[in-house]
Scaffold this active site. Sequence first.
Site, short mmCIF file in Angstrom:
data_model
loop_
_atom_site.label_atom_id
_atom_site.label_comp_id
_atom_site.label_asym_id
_atom_site.label_seq_id
_atom_site.Cartn_x
_atom_site.Cartn_y
_atom_site.Cartn_z
N ASP A 105 0.79 -1.23 0.00
CA ASP A 105 0.00 0.00 0.00
C ASP A 105 0.82 1.28 0.00
O ASP A 105 0.34 2.35 0.37
CB ASP A 105 -0.89 0.00 1.25
CG ASP A 105 -0.09 -0.27 2.51
OD1 ASP A 105 1.12 -0.01 2.50
OD2 ASP A 105 -0.66 -0.77 3.50
N GLU A 163 -0.66 -9.02 -1.00
CA GLU A 163 -1.16 -8.47 0.28
C GLU A 163 -2.40 -7.60 0.03
O GLU A 163 -2.50 -6.45 0.42
CB GLU A 163 -0.09 -7.67 1.03
CG GLU A 163 -0.38 -7.48 2.51
CD GLU A 163 0.65 -6.61 3.23
OE1 GLU A 163 0.70 -5.39 2.98
OE2 GLU A 163 1.41 -7.17 4.03
N GLU A 175 -2.02 5.12 3.00
CA GLU A 175 -2.00 3.70 2.59
C GLU A 175 -3.38 3.12 2.31
O GLU A 175 -3.55 2.31 1.41
CB GLU A 175 -1.27 2.87 3.65
CG GLU A 175 0.24 3.10 3.71
CD GLU A 175 0.64 4.29 4.57
OE1 GLU A 175 -0.27 4.98 5.10
OE2 GLU A 175 1.84 4.55 4.72
N HIS A 217 6.89 4.95 13.02
CA HIS A 217 7.22 5.73 11.82
C HIS A 217 5.98 6.27 11.11
O HIS A 217 6.11 7.08 10.20
CB HIS A 217 8.01 4.87 10.83
CG HIS A 217 7.16 3.84 10.14
ND1 HIS A 217 6.41 4.11 9.03
CD2 HIS A 217 6.92 2.55 10.42
CE1 HIS A 217 5.76 3.03 8.65
NE2 HIS A 217 6.05 2.06 9.48
N ARG A 257 3.11 7.99 9.23
CA ARG A 257 2.91 9.39 8.85
C ARG A 257 1.83 10.04 9.71
O ARG A 257 1.98 11.17 10.17
CB ARG A 257 2.50 9.42 7.37
CG ARG A 257 2.58 10.75 6.69
CD ARG A 257 2.36 10.54 5.20
NE ARG A 257 3.58 10.12 4.54
CZ ARG A 257 4.40 10.92 3.89
NH1 ARG A 257 4.13 12.21 3.81
NH2 ARG A 257 5.49 10.47 3.32
N HIS A 260 13.62 4.60 12.71
CA HIS A 260 13.41 4.87 11.28
C HIS A 260 14.26 6.08 10.89
O HIS A 260 14.50 6.97 11.72
CB HIS A 260 11.92 5.16 11.08
CG HIS A 260 11.46 5.17 9.65
ND1 HIS A 260 11.75 6.19 8.79
CD2 HIS A 260 10.69 4.30 8.94
CE1 HIS A 260 11.20 5.95 7.60
NE2 HIS A 260 10.55 4.80 7.67
C1 UD1 Z 1 6.91 4.65 3.68
C2 UD1 Z 1 5.49 4.24 3.23
C3 UD1 Z 1 4.77 3.53 4.38
C4 UD1 Z 1 5.61 2.41 4.93
C5 UD1 Z 1 7.00 2.90 5.29
C6 UD1 Z 1 7.86 1.76 5.72
C7 UD1 Z 1 4.33 5.71 1.65
C8 UD1 Z 1 3.43 6.86 1.50
N1 UD1 Z 1 4.71 5.44 2.90
O1 UD1 Z 1 6.77 5.60 4.71
O2 UD1 Z 1 3.54 3.01 3.90
O3 UD1 Z 1 4.98 1.91 6.09
O4 UD1 Z 1 7.60 3.50 4.13
O5 UD1 Z 1 9.01 2.18 6.41
O6 UD1 Z 1 4.70 5.10 0.68
N2 UD1 Z 1 14.55 7.90 4.81
C9 UD1 Z 1 15.93 7.80 4.72
N3 UD1 Z 1 16.47 6.61 4.33
C10 UD1 Z 1 15.73 5.51 4.05
C11 UD1 Z 1 14.32 5.61 4.15
C12 UD1 Z 1 13.74 6.81 4.52
O7 UD1 Z 1 16.63 8.76 4.96
O8 UD1 Z 1 16.29 4.45 3.70
C13 UD1 Z 1 13.95 9.20 5.19
C14 UD1 Z 1 13.96 10.21 4.03
O9 UD1 Z 1 14.17 11.46 4.58
C15 UD1 Z 1 12.54 10.09 3.49
C16 UD1 Z 1 11.76 9.88 4.78
O10 UD1 Z 1 12.59 9.00 5.55
O11 UD1 Z 1 12.12 11.24 2.79
C17 UD1 Z 1 10.38 9.33 4.64
O12 UD1 Z 1 10.37 8.26 3.71
P1 UD1 Z 1 9.00 7.94 2.89
O13 UD1 Z 1 9.24 6.76 2.02
O14 UD1 Z 1 8.47 9.17 2.26
O15 UD1 Z 1 7.96 7.61 4.00
P2 UD1 Z 1 7.96 6.55 5.17
O16 UD1 Z 1 7.46 7.24 6.38
O17 UD1 Z 1 9.24 5.83 5.22
N1 UDP Z 2 12.42 -4.02 10.36
C1 UDP Z 2 13.79 -4.18 10.14
N2 UDP Z 2 14.66 -3.40 10.86
C2 UDP Z 2 14.24 -2.49 11.78
C3 UDP Z 2 12.84 -2.33 11.97
C4 UDP Z 2 11.96 -3.11 11.24
O1 UDP Z 2 14.22 -5.01 9.33
O2 UDP Z 2 15.08 -1.82 12.40
C5 UDP Z 2 11.48 -4.85 9.56
C6 UDP Z 2 10.41 -5.58 10.34
O3 UDP Z 2 10.87 -6.86 10.74
C7 UDP Z 2 9.26 -5.65 9.36
C8 UDP Z 2 9.46 -4.42 8.48
O4 UDP Z 2 10.77 -3.95 8.74
O5 UDP Z 2 9.34 -6.79 8.52
C9 UDP Z 2 8.45 -3.36 8.81
O6 UDP Z 2 8.78 -2.17 8.17
P1 UDP Z 2 8.16 -0.78 8.60
O7 UDP Z 2 7.75 -0.83 10.03
O8 UDP Z 2 9.15 0.26 8.18
O9 UDP Z 2 6.92 -0.65 7.62
P2 UDP Z 2 5.40 -1.16 7.68
O10 UDP Z 2 5.42 -2.63 7.87
O11 UDP Z 2 4.73 -0.42 8.79
O12 UDP Z 2 4.85 -0.74 6.36
#
Ligand code: UD1
Ligand code: UDP
Length: 400
Positions: free
Chosen positions: A98, A120, A134, A211, A213, A243
């Site tokens: 999602d 999923e 999502e 994490h 939003r 995160h």
């Molecule tokens: C995204 C997904 C969310 C998912 C989550 C898993 C959308 C809208 N949201 O949210 O559904 O649950 O990923 O973690 O698609 N960043 C880094 N390095 C990384 C990853 C993220 O620096 O490897 C930072 C960046 O500043 C980035 C911010 O995190 O802009 C947010 O990342 P983003 O993918 O926009 O949203 P998430 O909150 O991670």
């Molecule tokens: N996870 C990981 N390292 C971490 C925290 C989470 O590998 O430090 C894994 C966790 O086991 C799960 C996935 O990341 O499988 C969940 O990701 P996240 O919580 O970012 O996203 P969501 O599932 O809420 O979309």
Amino acid sequence: MAKPKIMTVYGTRPEAIKVAPVIKALQLDNRFDSVAVSTGQHREMLDQVNHMFEINPDYDLGLMKKVSTLSGVVSMALSGLDEIIEKEKPDVIISQGDTSTAMSAALAGFHREVKIVHLEAGLRTGNILSPFPEEANRRIIGQVAALHLAPTETSKDNLRRENFESRDIAVVGNTVIDALLEAATWDTTFADERLNALAETNQRLVLVTTHRRENLEAMAEIGAAVQELAEAYLDTVFALPLHLNPKVRNAVLPKVDMLDNVIITDPLPYDQFTKLMERSTLVLTDSGGVQEEAPSLGKPVLCMRDNTERPEAVLAGTVKLVGTNRQRIVSETRMLLDDENAYAAMAQAVNPYGDGRAAVRSIAAIAELLGVGERLPDFGPEAPQEPGLDEPRLSDQLGE
Ligand code: UD1
Ligand code: UDP
């Protein structure tokens, strides 16, 4: 004759974890050509997973470095994916979950008249604003999907209520359990010395991840709740693999980073995270994936959200919704730390989300969609075991 080509698109950490078993199974299946495409919506957190599962995507759009708004990610993903779809001409695109990446993959494929498979599928809270964005993403993907791979009967029921045809839905289990079982076979040590030392003790451990939003405004409350708990339970360790979103770090870190019994780390590689989850006493989280994994490991989960699209473990009594109010998080955690009976009632290993064969069922359903194979029986507690399938129970495999 050319083999059917299956393109799997992913871009964030949880998608990478959940598509890894599918990509690996596709690579071994000589009926198909497999193309793995990363949007790079995440960077470090995605690379960790690719490395762990030894997957090198054929393409990477590197989006995280270029954009950060929701529309920025979606518009860049749409145009980048469109070029790849035009070049590769896949027969099927797999879109997982999602995220913005998943929704863009489905729409980009639909625009090019490619069959969309939603992995999923059917998770719903019923509230279009939560989780944001999502819930909207999953509904949009559902609208354009030719095949819905639902993890559970509950998610299939959600799709049936929206009038999707039963024949277009396969209940396959969640591939996160396939990934978890694979990780359980790896020989893992913690890179962080404090976690290594902790692993040798009986100290209680509360694992915290956050994490979402829609929780960003409440993130400081979550940090304050952990602070209050850590100050009250000096014999207990609180581990926070944070995160990388700066908004998460800026809200949480000031509350907890000076406390001796709080261990803050960067996101942990999947093997270390799952090992830490197995070592934990209980889990505080707003994560989707963690809500699915922790119940298999018999770990009580206090889910810091007001609703969930994963009601199965809530009904089984191992996950409880506690919202994001500081006092509520503190009182519910206190109850589990202070009351043995309350703890024991939640610490039951349940496996409503999968049995480790979700990728195999998914590929069988895709083969049927493409006319080159037949589906396997649906996943479910009542589903008859396939002939010759005498694998141990999931909780046995996880050492419970
Ligand atoms: C995204 C997904 C969310 C998912 C989550 C898993 C959308 C809208 N949201 O949210 O559904 O649950 O990923 O973690 O698609 N960043 C880094 N390095 C990384 C990853 C993220 O620096 O490897 C930072 C960046 O500043 C980035 C911010 O995190 O802009 C947010 O990342 P983003 O993918 O926009 O949203 P998430 O909150 O991670
Ligand atoms: N996870 C990981 N390292 C971490 C925290 C989470 O590998 O430090 C894994 C966790 O086991 C799960 C996935 O990341 O499988 C969940 O990701 P996240 O919580 O970012 O996203 P969501 O599932 O809420 O979309």
